[in-house]
Design an enzyme around this catalytic site. Structure first.
Site, PDB file in Angstrom:
ATOM      1  N   GLU A  83      49.244  41.425  33.313  1.00 40.17           N
ATOM      2  CA  GLU A  83      48.090  40.658  32.892  1.00 40.17           C
ATOM      3  C   GLU A  83      47.623  41.018  31.488  1.00 40.17           C
ATOM      4  OE1 GLU A  83      45.679  39.043  36.621  1.00 40.17           O
ATOM      5  OE2 GLU A  83      45.378  41.178  36.302  1.00 40.17           O
ATOM      6  N   SER A 110      41.907  30.699  41.315  1.00 38.06           N
ATOM      7  CA  SER A 110      41.901  29.836  40.135  1.00 38.06           C
ATOM      8  C   SER A 110      42.965  28.750  40.246  1.00 38.06           C
ATOM      9  CB  SER A 110      42.148  30.665  38.870  1.00 38.06           C
ATOM     10  OG  SER A 110      41.157  31.650  38.712  1.00 38.06           O
ATOM     11  N   SER A 149      36.267  43.787  38.423  1.00 38.83           N
ATOM     12  CA  SER A 149      34.926  43.991  37.884  1.00 38.83           C
ATOM     13  C   SER A 149      34.877  45.224  36.982  1.00 38.83           C
ATOM     14  CB  SER A 149      33.920  44.156  39.028  1.00 38.83           C
ATOM     15  OG  SER A 149      34.175  45.363  39.726  1.00 38.83           O
ATOM     16  N   GLN A 192      47.066  32.350  42.525  1.00 37.69           N
ATOM     17  CA  GLN A 192      47.167  33.740  42.984  1.00 37.69           C
ATOM     18  C   GLN A 192      46.258  33.964  44.179  1.00 37.69           C
ATOM     19  OE1 GLN A 192      47.273  37.120  40.107  1.00 37.69           O
ATOM     20  NE2 GLN A 192      45.303  37.678  40.992  1.00 37.69           N
ATOM     21  N   GLY A 193      46.835  34.299  45.330  1.00 37.43           N
ATOM     22  CA  GLY A 193      46.079  34.529  46.552  1.00 37.43           C
ATOM     23  C   GLY A 193      45.836  36.007  46.794  1.00 37.43           C
ATOM     24  N   TYR A 194      44.891  36.589  46.070  1.00 40.26           N
ATOM     25  CA  TYR A 194      44.563  38.007  46.207  1.00 40.26           C
ATOM     26  C   TYR A 194      43.179  38.209  46.826  1.00 40.26           C
ATOM     27  CZ  TYR A 194      48.513  40.055  43.599  1.00 40.26           C
ATOM     28  OH  TYR A 194      49.749  40.493  43.191  1.00 40.26           O
ATOM     29  N   SER A 195      42.129  37.827  46.087  1.00 36.34           N
ATOM     30  CA  SER A 195      40.755  38.132  46.507  1.00 36.34           C
ATOM     31  C   SER A 195      40.406  37.451  47.824  1.00 36.34           C
ATOM     32  CB  SER A 195      39.762  37.685  45.431  1.00 36.34           C
ATOM     33  OG  SER A 195      39.940  38.431  44.246  1.00 36.34           O
TER      34      SER A 195
END
Length: 382
Positions: A234, A150, A359, A115-118
């Site tokens: 999720e 991840s 978070s 997953q390419g988010y952050s």
């Protein structure tokens, strides 16, 4: 493919037991295990559609499968991002061509996803992404960096949230792209070594001159809508399976407390009882919200509950062992990676529980704004 057990399932059980015995030392061939699951049709049982090599199951059956998988001590999954995040998103937002191309390999355990988010500077602020994608004929050229990705070092594909409108801000002008990872010199993966000594997380760099993506899901500029839909997946039966693992960890901590005599301390006993009671409460909350929709705060409440519970369990795991918890299971050598026992790994890795996946501060903001109706938090201009 229906959910009825057959003679092939018994063959799968035999094969699985043999695989587990052969990899009991922890050197798990994760991709081989995914293919073993896929061959038996056990990937994608929660999808609302079959026909991709998967079998479908009712919600109750999904819970039973997930809990028994966790209870058996089966290997950690490396295909869960493709199965539980990408696939439901494609089923809702993808074209028929995209579903036909990507769902069968996920169901077969043949293609793994990340997953390419952050991004640096926009870890929990998803709308602040700076990675850009410029249309070049039938494809996009991607420039930017993702972080805390991840399993990127094992993945074949990455779904990337990128800005396709150069003049856009915040959640406008974003697109949801499917990017092949096998682009040498164009997509670079750098593992991030954590304090546990392992490197599940990675940095990913996209070279704008060469890195390419040909698939956009949901239409150009619709990435925010697609990304928010994905985040809703999720939660679900995986939460209940996670709690089986938590119960096993709690049992190990209780046994350690009895062995070391820490259980004789009334403060420790009270903490152990609290952990047990809160785990039961988490289970009832998960069952209450299972399969529900429209409750904007449910995923955030669940994340706050389990992340803080698990972090406290890690602290308790080393407390009940006293001084012995500071020594590793093997002699340490400067030239070799250090090793941790399960309790030490639990303590160190759980420090990140309240950060990754959104978070605690982000979860509380979501609850405040979307559930309680409090004024929105001011956002900086990107």
């Amino acid at each position: 493919m229906d959910f009825e057990f057959t003679s092939e399932d018994e063959a799968f059980r035999t094969e699985a037991r043999g695989w587990l015995a052969a990899h009991a030392d922890g050197a798990q061939d994760r991709r081989t295990w995914e293919r073993t699951l896929g061959k038996a049709g056990w990937i994608g049982i929660g999808w609302p559609e079959d026909g991709y090599g998967n079998r479908t199951a009712t919600l109750t059956q999904q819970v039973a499968w997930a809990e028994e998988y966790a209870r058996s001590g089966a290997p950690p999954r490396s295909g869960h991002i493709g199965e539980n995040l990408l696939a439901p998103t494609l089923i809702i937002h993808g074209s028929e061509e995209q579903k036909s191309r990507f769902l069968p390999p996920v169901a077969a355990g043949e293609e793994l996803w990340c997953q390419g988010y952050s991004e640096p500077g926009a870890g929990s602020d998803l709308a602040g992404v700076r990675t850009s994608a410029v249309r070049d004929g039938a494809s996009y050229r991607i420039t930017g960096q993702k972080i805390w990705t991840s399993l990127a070092h094992e993945a074949d594909w990455c779904f990337v949230l990128a800005r396709t409108d150069a003049g856009s801000r915040r959640h406008q002008g974003l697109s949801f792209l499917l990017v092949p990872m096998d682009q040498p010199g164009r997509v670079e993966v750098r593992p991030i070594r954590q304090m546990t000594g392992t490197s599940e997380f990675n940095e990913v760099f996209f070279d704008g001159a060469q890195a390419r993506a040909e698939h956009v899901v949901g239409g150009e500029g619709q990435g925010w809508r697609v990304a928010m839909s994905l985040l809703g997946f999720e939660r679900g039966v995986s939460t209940l399976a996670q709690q089986i693992g938590f119960a096993q960890e709690l049992g190990r901590v209780v046994r350690a407390a009895v062995r070391t005599g820490a259980v004789d301390d009334p403060v420790v006993r009270a903490r152990l009882v609290r952990q047990w009671a809160e785990l039961r409460a988490m289970r009832w909350n998960a069952l209450r919200t299972l399969g529900g929709s429209g409750d904007a705060g449910a995923p955030s409440v669940a994340k706050l509950l389990w992340a803080n519970w698990h972090q406290r369990l890690g602290e308790l795991a080393v407390q009940v062992r006293g001084a012995e918890a500071s020594a590793g299971p093997c002699d340490w050598a400067p030239a070799s990676p250090y090793e941790l026992d399960p309790d030490q790994h639990l303590f160190l890795f759980s420090r990140a529980d309240t950060i990754y996946g959104g978070s605690d501060q982000v979860q509380r903001t979501i609850i405040a704004e979307r559930v309680l109706g409090l004024p929105r938090e001011p956002k900086g201009v990107v």
